[in-house]
Design a protein around this motif. Structure first.
Motif, PDB file in Angstrom:
ATOM      1  N   ALA A   3       0.813  -1.447   0.161  1.00 65.44           N
ATOM      2  CA  ALA A   3       0.089   0.558   0.159  1.00 65.44           C
ATOM      3  C   ALA A   3       0.875   1.117   0.224  1.00 65.44           C
ATOM      4  N   LEU A   6       2.279   5.465   4.575  1.00 63.51           N
ATOM      5  CA  LEU A   6       0.332   5.565   5.803  1.00 63.51           C
ATOM      6  C   LEU A   6       1.619   6.839   6.170  1.00 63.51           C
ATOM      7  N   CYS A   9      -0.405   7.003   9.227  1.00 64.69           N
ATOM      8  CA  CYS A   9      -1.810   6.141   9.670  1.00 64.69           C
ATOM      9  C   CYS A   9      -1.313   6.105  11.999  1.00 64.69           C
ATOM     10  N   ALA A  13      -3.450   5.667  14.960  1.00 68.97           N
ATOM     11  CA  ALA A  13      -3.136   4.720  15.825  1.00 68.97           C
ATOM     12  C   ALA A  13      -2.798   4.537  16.950  1.00 68.97           C
ATOM     13  N   CYS A  17      -7.163   4.626  16.044  1.00 72.91           N
ATOM     14  CA  CYS A  17      -7.462   4.280  14.531  1.00 72.91           C
ATOM     15  C   CYS A  17      -9.364   3.134  15.207  1.00 72.91           C
ATOM     16  N   ASP A  19     -11.721   5.438  13.530  1.00 75.94           N
ATOM     17  CA  ASP A  19     -12.483   5.412  12.258  1.00 75.94           C
ATOM     18  C   ASP A  19     -13.887   5.459  11.469  1.00 75.94           C
ATOM     19  N   SER A  62       6.963   7.483   9.499  1.00 73.72           N
ATOM     20  CA  SER A  62       5.695   6.148   9.164  1.00 73.72           C
ATOM     21  C   SER A  62       5.442   4.996   9.149  1.00 73.72           C
ATOM     22  N   ASP A 136     -10.269  -1.551  16.670  1.00 70.12           N
ATOM     23  CA  ASP A 136      -8.668  -1.019  17.127  1.00 70.12           C
ATOM     24  C   ASP A 136      -7.576  -1.974  16.322  1.00 70.12           C
ATOM     25  N   SER A 139      -8.462  -2.526  12.803  1.00 74.99           N
ATOM     26  CA  SER A 139      -7.639  -1.969  12.241  1.00 74.99           C
ATOM     27  C   SER A 139      -6.542  -1.798  11.879  1.00 74.99           C
ATOM     28  N   LEU A 140      -5.343  -1.934  12.478  1.00 76.58           N
ATOM     29  CA  LEU A 140      -4.597  -1.469  12.192  1.00 76.58           C
ATOM     30  C   LEU A 140      -3.719  -2.615  11.427  1.00 76.58           C
ATOM     31  N   ARG A 143      -4.150  -2.218   8.239  1.00 75.77           N
ATOM     32  CA  ARG A 143      -3.793  -0.912   7.258  1.00 75.77           C
ATOM     33  C   ARG A 143      -2.196  -0.875   6.881  1.00 75.77           C
ATOM     34  N   LEU A 144      -1.647  -2.351   7.858  1.00 72.06           N
ATOM     35  CA  LEU A 144      -0.168  -2.423   8.029  1.00 72.06           C
ATOM     36  C   LEU A 144       0.112  -3.366   7.208  1.00 72.06           C
TER      37      LEU A 144
END
Length: 260
Positions: A3, A6, A9, A13, A17, A19, A62, A136, A139-140, A143-144
């Motif tokens: 991706a 971020l 991010c 986080a 997180c 959202d 990042s 949370d 989601s993290l 994301r990663l």
């Protein structure tokens, strides 16, 4: 493959997180598809990639390092190291040393979160959507790009997980440690010490230190010598230690690494 960077991010986080996810609708929470490691092996990084990762982590908060930036920096560093070794073959056998397993984190989880992870994975034979119900955390993970659960230690409530080789391990560890349900997060560090190379760029010049270390290195090397080089284009200059330590670039690098 990965991706885009971020940059925001980490802030998300560390603030939870959330959202705006509806806690009553768990299927809305993004979650990664993972596998439990069997014969899986992480990618092998080149020496220049190891060094590029180290340099970028010093400058970049990042959670994921930029793929193109690291690749370009690794190419430049490979050329710099080649010039040093060609000019001074005595340091040709000193290489950049990886300090931890790239892309991996050790996560100590509180009982409820660990049980959710363990339940999803204990009987798995293939890929699993790792949706634990802890929004949370899930989601993290997504994301990663969490992709592999390397090991599970039921007795300690600990998991070792792999994301990808571009993970900024230190920044990601801080982000996970701030989450509810995570007791601690840290790199999967290698034990011991050894010879190493480090470098810093300033105003178009590279300042390179080759550290040769020996003597009980599994417990922390007893002896070391440092060689200092300045690479300016195709020119390589070896600098005596006394003169090198008068330069901010060398002095700061030695101090940051804890070398003597």
């Amino acid at each position: 493959m990965i991706a885009p960077r971020l940059a925001a991010c980490c802030a998300l986080a560390l603030s939870g997180c959330s959202d705006s996810i509806d806690p009553e609708a768990p299927d809305e929470v993004p979650a990664p598809v993972v596998v439990l490691a069997d014969a899986w092996e992480p990618p092998t990084l080149t020496e220049a990639e190891i060094l590029a990762d180290r340099l970028l982590r010093r400058e970049d908060g990042s959670l994921l390092l930029d793929v193109v930036e690291r690749s370009e920096l690794a190419d430049e560093l490979a050329a710099v190291l080649s010039r040093v070794r060609n000019a001074y073959p005595a340091v040709a056998d000193v290489a950049a040393r990886a300090e931890y397993a790239f892309g991996e984190l050790i996560l100590g989880l509180e009982p409820r979160l660990f049980e959710a992870v363990f339940t999803l994975l204990e009987d798995s034979t293939g890929s699993v959507v790792l949706r634990t119900g802890h929004a949370d955390f899930d989601s993290l993970n997504a994301r990663l790009g969490l992709s592999v659960v390397v090991q599970i230690f039921q007795f300690s409530g600990t998991v070792i997980v792999y994301f990808n080789e571009y993970l900024n391990v230190a920044a990601a560890a801080r982000a996970y440690a701030a989450l509810e349900g995570v007791e601690y997060a840290e790199s999967n560090a290698y034990v011991g010490d050894g010879s190493d190379i480090d470098a810093v760029e300033s105003e178009g010049r590279w300042y390179v230190i080759a550290r040769r270390a020996w003597g009980d290195c599994p417990a922390g090397c007893i002896n070391e010598t440092l060689d200092f080089f300045i690479v300016d284009g195709d020119d390589v200059e070896r600098v005596e230690r006394t003169q090198a330590m008068e330069r901010t670039e060398f002095r700061d690098l030695v101090m940051s690494r804890g070398w003597n």
